[in-house]
Write a protein that holds these residues in place. Structure first.
Motif, PDB file in Angstrom:
ATOM      1  N   ALA A 123       0.690  11.622  15.438  1.00 17.62           N
ATOM      2  CA  ALA A 123       1.984  11.075  15.040  1.00 17.62           C
ATOM      3  C   ALA A 123       2.064  10.840  13.533  1.00 17.62           C
ATOM      4  O   ALA A 123       3.128  10.493  13.010  1.00 17.62           O
ATOM      5  N   GLY A 124       0.936  10.993  12.846  1.00 17.87           N
ATOM      6  CA  GLY A 124       0.938  10.854  11.398  1.00 17.87           C
ATOM      7  C   GLY A 124       0.971   9.424  10.896  1.00 17.87           C
ATOM      8  O   GLY A 124       1.467   9.156   9.796  1.00 17.87           O
ATOM      9  N   THR A 125       0.446   8.491  11.694  1.00 18.34           N
ATOM     10  CA  THR A 125       0.437   7.100  11.227  1.00 18.34           C
ATOM     11  C   THR A 125      -0.517   6.957  10.040  1.00 18.34           C
ATOM     12  O   THR A 125      -1.568   7.577   9.983  1.00 18.34           O
ATOM     13  N   GLU A 126      -0.131   6.110   9.107  1.00 17.20           N
ATOM     14  CA  GLU A 126      -0.917   5.905   7.885  1.00 17.20           C
ATOM     15  C   GLU A 126      -1.771   4.643   7.948  1.00 17.20           C
ATOM     16  O   GLU A 126      -2.698   4.467   7.152  1.00 17.20           O
ATOM     17  N   PHE A 127      -1.443   3.751   8.875  1.00 12.23           N
ATOM     18  CA  PHE A 127      -2.118   2.462   8.996  1.00 12.23           C
ATOM     19  C   PHE A 127      -1.945   2.010  10.434  1.00 12.23           C
ATOM     20  O   PHE A 127      -0.823   1.974  10.947  1.00 12.23           O
ATOM     21  N   ASN A 128      -3.057   1.701  11.107  1.00 17.94           N
ATOM     22  CA  ASN A 128      -3.004   1.350  12.519  1.00 17.94           C
ATOM     23  C   ASN A 128      -3.330  -0.120  12.751  1.00 17.94           C
ATOM     24  O   ASN A 128      -4.184  -0.692  12.074  1.00 17.94           O
ATOM     25  N   ILE A 129      -2.663  -0.701  13.742  1.00 21.75           N
ATOM     26  CA  ILE A 129      -2.805  -2.112  14.078  1.00 21.75           C
ATOM     27  C   ILE A 129      -3.311  -2.221  15.505  1.00 21.75           C
ATOM     28  O   ILE A 129      -2.689  -1.697  16.436  1.00 21.75           O
ATOM     29  N   LEU A 188       8.358  -4.993  12.439  1.00 23.15           N
ATOM     30  CA  LEU A 188       7.991  -4.012  11.416  1.00 23.15           C
ATOM     31  C   LEU A 188       9.144  -3.056  11.127  1.00 23.15           C
ATOM     32  O   LEU A 188       9.361  -2.662   9.967  1.00 23.15           O
ATOM     33  N   ARG A 189       9.868  -2.671  12.167  1.00 23.85           N
ATOM     34  CA  ARG A 189      11.037  -1.807  11.946  1.00 23.85           C
ATOM     35  C   ARG A 189      12.099  -2.543  11.140  1.00 23.85           C
ATOM     36  O   ARG A 189      12.764  -1.943  10.286  1.00 23.85           O
ATOM     37  N   HIS A 190      12.244  -3.827  11.409  1.00 20.91           N
ATOM     38  CA  HIS A 190      13.170  -4.644  10.628  1.00 20.91           C
ATOM     39  C   HIS A 190      12.776  -4.659   9.149  1.00 20.91           C
ATOM     40  O   HIS A 190      13.647  -4.724   8.269  1.00 20.91           O
ATOM     41  N   LYS A 191      11.465  -4.562   8.898  1.00 18.61           N
ATOM     42  CA  LYS A 191      10.969  -4.555   7.513  1.00 18.61           C
ATOM     43  C   LYS A 191      11.013  -3.165   6.891  1.00 18.61           C
ATOM     44  O   LYS A 191      10.596  -2.984   5.740  1.00 18.61           O
ATOM     45  N   GLY A 192      11.497  -2.185   7.641  1.00 17.54           N
ATOM     46  CA  GLY A 192      11.710  -0.865   7.076  1.00 17.54           C
ATOM     47  C   GLY A 192      10.652   0.179   7.403  1.00 17.54           C
ATOM     48  O   GLY A 192      10.712   1.304   6.900  1.00 17.54           O
ATOM     49  N   PHE A 193       9.698  -0.156   8.263  1.00 17.71           N
ATOM     50  CA  PHE A 193       8.645   0.791   8.620  1.00 17.71           C
ATOM     51  C   PHE A 193       9.040   1.621   9.837  1.00 17.71           C
ATOM     52  O   PHE A 193       9.804   1.173  10.689  1.00 17.71           O
ATOM     53  N   MET A 221       0.809  -1.208   0.000  1.00 17.69           N
ATOM     54  CA  MET A 221       0.000   0.000   0.000  1.00 17.69           C
ATOM     55  C   MET A 221       0.848   1.266   0.000  1.00 17.69           C
ATOM     56  O   MET A 221       0.344   2.371  -0.185  1.00 17.69           O
ATOM     57  N   GLY A 222       2.140   1.113   0.222  1.00 14.65           N
ATOM     58  CA  GLY A 222       3.027   2.263   0.217  1.00 14.65           C
ATOM     59  C   GLY A 222       3.093   2.995   1.544  1.00 14.65           C
ATOM     60  O   GLY A 222       3.620   4.108   1.622  1.00 14.65           O
ATOM     61  N   TYR A 223       2.590   2.371   2.609  1.00 13.40           N
ATOM     62  CA  TYR A 223       2.642   3.008   3.922  1.00 13.40           C
ATOM     63  C   TYR A 223       4.070   2.992   4.462  1.00 13.40           C
ATOM     64  O   TYR A 223       4.802   2.016   4.281  1.00 13.40           O
ATOM     65  N   LYS A 224       4.444   4.063   5.138  1.00 10.10           N
ATOM     66  CA  LYS A 224       5.768   4.155   5.740  1.00 10.10           C
ATOM     67  C   LYS A 224       5.698   4.196   7.271  1.00 10.10           C
ATOM     68  O   LYS A 224       6.562   3.668   7.944  1.00 10.10           O
TER      69      LYS A 224
END
Length: 212
Positions: A155-161, A107-112, A83-86
């Motif tokens: 915080a500008g999150t684009e996708f929440n879990i 997730l940080r390991h995956k670059g987010f 989805m292009g979320y960062k």
């Protein structure tokens, strides 16, 4: 969108042939078969809205390519990446903060970029909301899903879990989240957060508890 009452109040949960998935004859009460052309037109219009279309196409790709191979943890990272979320948010129960930290590390390991908020943030006393004093026995502060949603928004999150928010508190978080939401963990302390276990054992271990 129009509403309707299905025949005899029956619906998909009363159907055993799954013709909608495998083909065949639909039962008389089939909700899909009884829906009007206008209803389908409106639904397709909504799916073709750019954001919804991207959600559906991306979800289909994740499902197909990861079917019975990827865990939900991996699927969430895959979906977010496609989805292009960062910047991702985690709304967690403080009782699952260890699991939330592990998820954030992955997730940080995956670059987010990951920003997480625990449910007791703000330390607001339950009595401030008129909650009975006896409820303090399991904690004096409210779970605070509105503030969780607000701080993740700031915080500008684009996708929440969501990770383990209580029944009802998760509902409020979904309502106020400024970003799209998915759920990783559904809280059920009795079954180690596997609520489907009760349904799988509804005719055996849990039968008397559920249906007596």
């Amino acid at each position: 969108m129009e509403t309707y009452k299905s025949c005899c109040e029956r619906s998909c949960i009363d159907c055993g042939n799954a013709a909608c998935q495998y083909g065949g004859t639909f039962p008389e009460f089939c909700s899909g078969a009884r829906a009007s052309e206008e209803t389908f037109r409106l639904v397709i219009e909504k799916y073709n809205e750019p954001e919804n279309l991207k959600f559906m196409q991306t979800a289909a790709a994740v499902e197909y390519e990861g079917y019975c191979k990827l865990t939900r943890v991996e699927e969430i990272a895959d979906f977010a990446g496609r989805m292009g979320y960062k910047r991702l948010g985690i709304a967690t129960c403080v009782g699952l903060i260890r699991e939330a930290r592990t998820m954030a590390r992955y997730l940080r390991h995956k670059g987010f970029e990951v920003f997480g908020i625990g449910c007791k943030v703000g330390q607001i006393p339950k009595q401030d909301l008129g909650i009975p004093e006896e409820c303090n026995a399991i904690g004096v502060s409210i779970c605070n899903p509105i503030l969780q949603a607000e701080l993740l928004g700031q915080a500008g999150t684009e996708f929440n879990i969501v990770m383990g928010l209580c029944v009802g508190h998760d509902t409020v978080f979904y309502k106020y989240s400024q970003a799209p939401v998915t759920t990783l963990i559904t809280k059920d302390r009795v079954t180690c957060h596997n609520p489907a276990a009760v349904l799988y054992n509804a005719e055996t271990f849990y039968k008397k508890k559920l249906f007596d």
